[in-house]
Motif scaffolding. Structure first.
Motif, PDB file in Angstrom:
ATOM      1  N   GLY A   1      36.084  38.418  26.806  1.00  0.00           N
ATOM      2  CA  GLY A   1      35.241  39.598  26.851  1.00  0.00           C
ATOM      3  C   GLY A   1      34.994  40.143  28.240  1.00  0.00           C
ATOM      4  O   GLY A   1      34.124  40.991  28.442  1.00  0.00           O
ATOM      5  N   ASN A   2      35.777  39.674  29.221  1.00  0.00           N
ATOM      6  CA  ASN A   2      35.616  40.140  30.597  1.00  0.00           C
ATOM      7  C   ASN A   2      36.732  41.105  30.977  1.00  0.00           C
ATOM      8  O   ASN A   2      37.767  41.173  30.316  1.00  0.00           O
ATOM      9  CB  ASN A   2      35.635  38.947  31.560  1.00  0.00           C
ATOM     10  CG  ASN A   2      34.506  37.969  31.284  1.00  0.00           C
ATOM     11  OD1 ASN A   2      33.381  38.378  31.005  1.00  0.00           O
ATOM     12  ND2 ASN A   2      34.805  36.681  31.350  1.00  0.00           N
ATOM     13  N   ASP A   3      36.516  41.855  32.061  1.00  0.00           N
ATOM     14  CA  ASP A   3      37.556  42.759  32.547  1.00  0.00           C
ATOM     15  C   ASP A   3      38.797  41.961  32.927  1.00  0.00           C
ATOM     16  O   ASP A   3      38.700  40.826  33.407  1.00  0.00           O
ATOM     17  CB  ASP A   3      37.059  43.534  33.776  1.00  0.00           C
ATOM     18  CG  ASP A   3      35.969  44.533  33.409  1.00  0.00           C
ATOM     19  OD1 ASP A   3      35.987  45.020  32.263  1.00  0.00           O
ATOM     20  OD2 ASP A   3      35.115  44.813  34.265  1.00  0.00           O
ATOM     21  N   ARG A   4      39.957  42.550  32.731  1.00  0.00           N
ATOM     22  CA  ARG A   4      41.218  41.863  33.030  1.00  0.00           C
ATOM     23  C   ARG A   4      41.500  41.882  34.535  1.00  0.00           C
ATOM     24  O   ARG A   4      42.416  42.549  35.005  1.00  0.00           O
ATOM     25  CB  ARG A   4      42.364  42.516  32.266  1.00  0.00           C
ATOM     26  CG  ARG A   4      42.274  42.331  30.763  1.00  0.00           C
ATOM     27  CD  ARG A   4      43.469  42.942  30.057  1.00  0.00           C
ATOM     28  NE  ARG A   4      43.396  42.747  28.627  1.00  0.00           N
ATOM     29  CZ  ARG A   4      43.795  41.652  27.988  1.00  0.00           C
ATOM     30  NH1 ARG A   4      44.303  40.651  28.668  1.00  0.00           N
ATOM     31  NH2 ARG A   4      43.692  41.557  26.681  1.00  0.00           N
ATOM     32  N   ILE A   5      40.694  41.160  35.284  1.00  0.00           N
ATOM     33  CA  ILE A   5      40.859  41.050  36.728  1.00  0.00           C
ATOM     34  C   ILE A   5      41.193  39.602  37.063  1.00  0.00           C
ATOM     35  O   ILE A   5      40.528  38.675  36.602  1.00  0.00           O
ATOM     36  CB  ILE A   5      39.573  41.476  37.478  1.00  0.00           C
ATOM     37  CG1 ILE A   5      39.191  42.917  37.123  1.00  0.00           C
ATOM     38  CG2 ILE A   5      39.755  41.319  38.975  1.00  0.00           C
ATOM     39  CD1 ILE A   5      40.183  43.956  37.585  1.00  0.00           C
ATOM     40  N   PHE A   6      42.227  39.403  37.881  1.00  0.00           N
ATOM     41  CA  PHE A   6      42.659  38.054  38.227  1.00  0.00           C
ATOM     42  C   PHE A   6      41.604  37.334  39.065  1.00  0.00           C
ATOM     43  O   PHE A   6      41.068  37.879  40.022  1.00  0.00           O
ATOM     44  CB  PHE A   6      43.969  38.121  39.009  1.00  0.00           C
ATOM     45  CG  PHE A   6      44.456  36.782  39.484  1.00  0.00           C
ATOM     46  CD1 PHE A   6      45.207  35.974  38.652  1.00  0.00           C
ATOM     47  CD2 PHE A   6      44.143  36.322  40.751  1.00  0.00           C
ATOM     48  CE1 PHE A   6      45.649  34.733  39.081  1.00  0.00           C
ATOM     49  CE2 PHE A   6      44.583  35.085  41.190  1.00  0.00           C
ATOM     50  CZ  PHE A   6      45.336  34.295  40.346  1.00  0.00           C
ATOM     51  N   THR A   7      41.308  36.095  38.699  1.00  0.00           N
ATOM     52  CA  THR A   7      40.405  35.244  39.472  1.00  0.00           C
ATOM     53  C   THR A   7      41.024  33.852  39.573  1.00  0.00           C
ATOM     54  O   THR A   7      42.015  33.548  38.902  1.00  0.00           O
ATOM     55  CB  THR A   7      39.025  35.120  38.787  1.00  0.00           C
ATOM     56  OG1 THR A   7      39.193  34.430  37.535  1.00  0.00           O
ATOM     57  CG2 THR A   7      38.407  36.492  38.540  1.00  0.00           C
ATOM     58  N   LYS A   8      40.434  32.995  40.385  1.00  0.00           N
ATOM     59  CA  LYS A   8      40.932  31.623  40.507  1.00  0.00           C
ATOM     60  C   LYS A   8      40.856  30.882  39.179  1.00  0.00           C
ATOM     61  O   LYS A   8      41.579  29.914  38.953  1.00  0.00           O
ATOM     62  CB  LYS A   8      40.143  30.865  41.577  1.00  0.00           C
ATOM     63  CG  LYS A   8      40.542  31.231  42.996  1.00  0.00           C
ATOM     64  CD  LYS A   8      39.864  30.330  44.003  1.00  0.00           C
ATOM     65  CE  LYS A   8      40.338  30.648  45.414  1.00  0.00           C
ATOM     66  NZ  LYS A   8      39.697  29.772  46.426  1.00  0.00           N
ATOM     67  N   ASP A   9      39.974  31.342  38.307  1.00  0.00           N
ATOM     68  CA  ASP A   9      39.843  30.701  37.002  1.00  0.00           C
ATOM     69  C   ASP A   9      41.136  30.827  36.200  1.00  0.00           C
ATOM     70  O   ASP A   9      41.442  29.981  35.363  1.00  0.00           O
ATOM     71  CB  ASP A   9      38.679  31.329  36.228  1.00  0.00           C
ATOM     72  CG  ASP A   9      38.377  30.583  34.939  1.00  0.00           C
ATOM     73  OD1 ASP A   9      38.169  29.354  35.013  1.00  0.00           O
ATOM     74  OD2 ASP A   9      38.369  31.223  33.869  1.00  0.00           O
TER      75      ASP A   9
END
Length: 247
Positions: free
Chosen positions: A197-205
């Motif tokens: 449910g979050n924006d499709r932005i790349f993170t370390k996760d």
């Protein structure tokens, strides 16, 4: 008459020149790709049991192996701009019978080889190292783990953060993005959410969820190896200083 012949000569010359350029490009492309893509069947990337057989593979399957199904229209399913991130080996040499049904141009979904390169070479190393039989590589791994790694990497195995991209993140950002204004952002993903449910932005996760390393003989010798001798075969990305999921 002379002007007509001159124009005809120029047109023929241009066509021949373009044909030569295309031929040379295709030849050089073929020369660069030494090994074929094999799909995941029999592909064992890791030096021990391999993520194809282990529980970590199932995690990978959940993360990347439904990417082709996310393409909603027939137009998207044949669009190179979509397929370069939703499929594997687009336009590359693929072993017969391994590509999408009715197409020889790509393998559906993001498979192991999308990140690790065509598997034909390093599969042969695992199955019959130096033509010494199926147990030869296992013996090499036990006696000289770093040489075992070198043998596979020299046969085409790519691992981000080691021998191609300097960091894992660098490779991920070939298809993902960490900024809403990124140039490579998929226009069809605008405003969409991921499975959480979050924006499709790349993170370390993303890297953490996708971490499919397993502890093997390499991990036991890496702290002691000569870094100069094995340059190009040891980890650069600080992420590798963290413990594998199965430690």
């Amino acid at each position: 008459m002379f002007g007509c012949n001159l124009r005809r000569f120029i047109m023929v010359s241009v066509v021949l020149s373009l044909s030569l350029i295309i031929f040379q490009s295709s030849q050089s492309f073929g020369a660069k790709q030494k090994w074929k893509f094999m799909s995941n069947s029999g592909c064992k990337c890791h030096l021990s049991k391999g993520c194809f057989e282990g529980t970590e593979y199932k995690k990978m399957k959940n993360q990347h192996y439904n990417t082709f199904r996310r393409l909603e229209t027939d137009e998207d399913k044949s669009n190179p701009e979509c397929l370069k991130c939703h499929a594997t080996a687009l336009g590359m040499k693929i072993k017969r019978g391994k590509s999408k049904k009715g197409s020889k141009n790509f393998i559906e979904n993001v498979g192991c080889e999308a990140c690790h390169g065509p598997g034909e070479g390093y599969i042969k190393v695992k199955k019959n190292y130096k033509k010494k039989g199926k147990d030869a590589f296992k013996k090499l791994l036990k006696e000289d783990p770093m040489m075992a790694r070198k043998a596979q990497y020299d046969a085409g195995l790519l691992v981000a953060g080691i021998n191609k991209y300097k960091t894992i993140k660098e490779q991920c950002l070939q298809c993902h993005w960490e900024d809403a204004k990124a140039k490579n952002k998929c226009p069809k993903c605008e405003g969409t959410k991921n499975s959480e449910g979050n924006d499709r932005i790349f993170t370390k996760d993303y890297i953490k969820r996708d971490d499919h390393r397993d502890h093997d003989a390499i991990d036991d010798v890496l702290p002691k190896v000569d870094k100069k001798k094995w340059k190009g075969y040891i980890e650069q990305d600080p992420w590798y200083k963290t413990s594998p999921p199965n430690d």
